[in-house]
Design an enzyme around this catalytic site. Structure first.
Site, mmCIF file in Angstrom:
data_model
loop_
_atom_site.group_PDB
_atom_site.id
_atom_site.type_symbol
_atom_site.label_atom_id
_atom_site.label_comp_id
_atom_site.label_asym_id
_atom_site.label_seq_id
_atom_site.Cartn_x
_atom_site.Cartn_y
_atom_site.Cartn_z
ATOM 1 N N HIS A 21 -2.926 -7.011 17.954
ATOM 2 C CA HIS A 21 -1.605 -7.612 18.133
ATOM 3 C C HIS A 21 -0.725 -6.721 19.014
ATOM 4 O O HIS A 21 -0.128 -7.200 19.997
ATOM 5 C CB HIS A 21 -0.945 -7.811 16.767
ATOM 6 C CG HIS A 21 0.443 -8.367 16.830
ATOM 7 N ND1 HIS A 21 0.721 -9.698 16.697
ATOM 8 C CD2 HIS A 21 1.649 -7.756 17.010
ATOM 9 C CE1 HIS A 21 2.027 -9.900 16.796
ATOM 10 N NE2 HIS A 21 2.615 -8.727 16.995
ATOM 11 N N GLU A 22 -0.648 -5.454 18.671
ATOM 12 C CA GLU A 22 0.207 -4.546 19.436
ATOM 13 C C GLU A 22 -0.345 -4.291 20.837
ATOM 14 O O GLU A 22 0.426 -4.090 21.782
ATOM 15 C CB GLU A 22 0.368 -3.217 18.680
ATOM 16 C CG GLU A 22 1.029 -3.335 17.316
ATOM 17 C CD GLU A 22 2.410 -3.964 17.371
ATOM 18 O OE1 GLU A 22 3.058 -3.891 18.437
ATOM 19 O OE2 GLU A 22 2.835 -4.543 16.362
ATOM 20 N N HIS A 25 1.124 -6.818 23.201
ATOM 21 C CA HIS A 25 2.442 -6.417 23.711
ATOM 22 C C HIS A 25 2.293 -5.339 24.791
ATOM 23 O O HIS A 25 2.921 -5.413 25.854
ATOM 24 C CB HIS A 25 3.309 -5.863 22.571
ATOM 25 C CG HIS A 25 3.703 -6.876 21.547
ATOM 26 N ND1 HIS A 25 4.316 -8.073 21.862
ATOM 27 C CD2 HIS A 25 3.598 -6.867 20.181
ATOM 28 C CE1 HIS A 25 4.561 -8.749 20.748
ATOM 29 N NE2 HIS A 25 4.134 -8.041 19.728
#
Length: 452
Positions: A21-22, A25
């Protein structure tokens, strides 16, 4: 040992999902020319740090593995930004780039789910053949005409090869009108088309299959005695290992679950048991023991079911697909569970589904541990499902989540100016309160299940 397996599986799952997920980003931020100061897996005191000499990003693994974050160069942090770094600062980027960076985390979770589901379809998914076991008397499944031994061929027009594949059409109908059209193959070779009608609100029940009155056939579903507990009523009545229960009082017995339900509902009563032993029929009277379970008397005679190895082998099925088909099926399953997650959240909000179905870290750890003990495919499927859930939940329009920040981007696009710091501060406090309430509910449900 099971606790350690659950803990290890939970930590692996959280670390993988949060990192992916990170990284979404981070990757999109780098593509948009934003400087990333820190990439952290976990919170709290750093256990490991590495600073990239090329990008200047600090890569950190922290002591608390329940999340992570990507810290970018952002003037809203209250730091002075040198003139030469103004063009790599987050808020200075165009709105569409900032929105892309925010949306990248959930998008990468959905991408991970697609990759994991595709991997499962390629390597082979071990499942349970969709054979019907116990059908509760008077239940919607019984009213529809389902019988023990029926093999489910399709549900709602979708072919079914395992009980796992039953989940999507079942939830889909449960979120709709509650009508489940099925095609089943009878034991005599005939094909039937039962329709189960449970009406709307199926997901208000904690046990969906129990609400249907439908249970899968298991290797322990035959009404055959495995062991007789010492000092139990069954031992006093002379029951032995291998005895096949044929009838209880005037009720014929088809499955262990049906027999167990009959006994549990009659604490303190005496019943006549017709059994088959070595090809001969016998009759015994048994006084059912009353056992207190959470303040309710429950009947027990002290026997455990026999596990039939041949039936276990017959029930096990491996489903494997070519690469191209696996990719297509991976995309379909990711889409199906994404849509179902959105619809389920909507039903939770309006009261159409039970909030008792919400699990917290304890429930997730149990789920992870169980799937890890089952096998590789089950664990990977669990990771994919959690990745879908994480991606969709992060898109909710709650301040502090990615969806809340996207909501700010939408407001900026409509008004032509960024959301004020005051609004962001209030939204952040509101978001923290909402997440705390949701986590409290999830933990309460976990503890209720453990203590119940």
């Amino acid at each position: 040992m099971s606790f350690l397996i659950s803990l290890a599986a939970f930590l692996v799952a959280i670390a993988l999902l949060v990192t992916f997920h990170e990284f979404g980003h981070y990757w999109v931020a780098r593509r948009c020319g934003v400087k990333v100061l820190r990439f952290s897996v976990g919170f709290g005191r750093p256990l490991y740090c590495y600073v990239s000499p090329r990008t200047g990003t600090e890569w950190v693994v922290s002591v608390l593995p329940f999340g992570g974050y990507v810290k970018m160069l952002d003037k809203r942090e209250g730091v002075d930004i040198p003139e030469e770094e103004q063009d790599v600062e987050f808020t200075g980027k165009p709105l569409y780039q900032r929105a892309a960076i925010i949306a990248a985390g959930p998008a990468f979770n959905l991408l991970l789910a697609f990759l994991l589901y595709s991997l499962v379809f390629m390597t082979g998914e071990t499942g349970r053949r969709p054979l019907v076991g116990h059908v509760a008397e008077g239940s919607p499944a019984a009213v529809a005409g389902l019988q023990t031994g029926d093999e489910i061929l399709s549900v709602g027009g979708q072919p079914i090869r395992t009980w796992q594949a039953f989940i999507v059409p079942l939830l889909d109908s449960g979120l709709g009108d509650g009508v489940i059209a099925m095609e089943v193959l009878r034991e005599d070779g005939d094909v039937a088309y039962p329709v189960i009608d449970v009406g709307p609100g199926l997901l208000k029940n904690e046990n969906v299959f129990g609400a249907l009155g439908l249970h899968p056939l298991r290797s322990t579903s035959m009404p055959v005695v495995g062991t007789v507990l010492e000092g139990a009523p069954a031992e006093a009545a002379g029951l032995r290992e291998g005895d096949r229960i044929v009838r209880l009082d005037e009720s014929s017995v088809a499955t262990w679950e049906g027999m167990s339900g009959y006994i549990r509902s009659r604490p303190g009563q005496t019943m006549t048991v017709e059994l088959e032993r070595d090809g001969q029929r016998m009759w015994q009277e048994i006084r059912i023991e009353a056992v207190d379970v959470s303040g309710t008397p429950v009947g027990r005679i002290g026997v455990t079911p026999y596990r039939d190895p041949e039936l276990a082998e017959h029930l096990s099925v491996i489903v494997r697909h070519p690469v191209g088909e696996s990719l297509l099926l991976g995309a379909e399953r990711t889409w199906d569970f994404s849509v179902l997650t959105v619809r389920l959240i909507g039903q939770l909000i309006v009261g159409g589904a039970s909030v008792k179905n919400i699990s917290g870290p304890v429930g997730i750890a149990e789920f992870a541990g169980t799937s890890a003990m089952i096998g590789f495919a089950a664990f990977v499927s669990m990771l994919a499902l959690l990745s879908v859930s994480l991606g969709i939940l992060n898109l909710l329009p709650i301040p502090i989540l990615d969806g809340g920040h996207l909501l700010y981007c939408l407001a900026e696009a409509l008004t032509g100016r960024p959301v004020s710091p005051t609004v962001e501060a209030v939204g952040q406090r509101l978001g923290v309160a909402m997440l705390a309430a949701l986590m409290g509910l999830a933990l309460y449900n976990d503890l209720a299940r453990l203590l119940g």
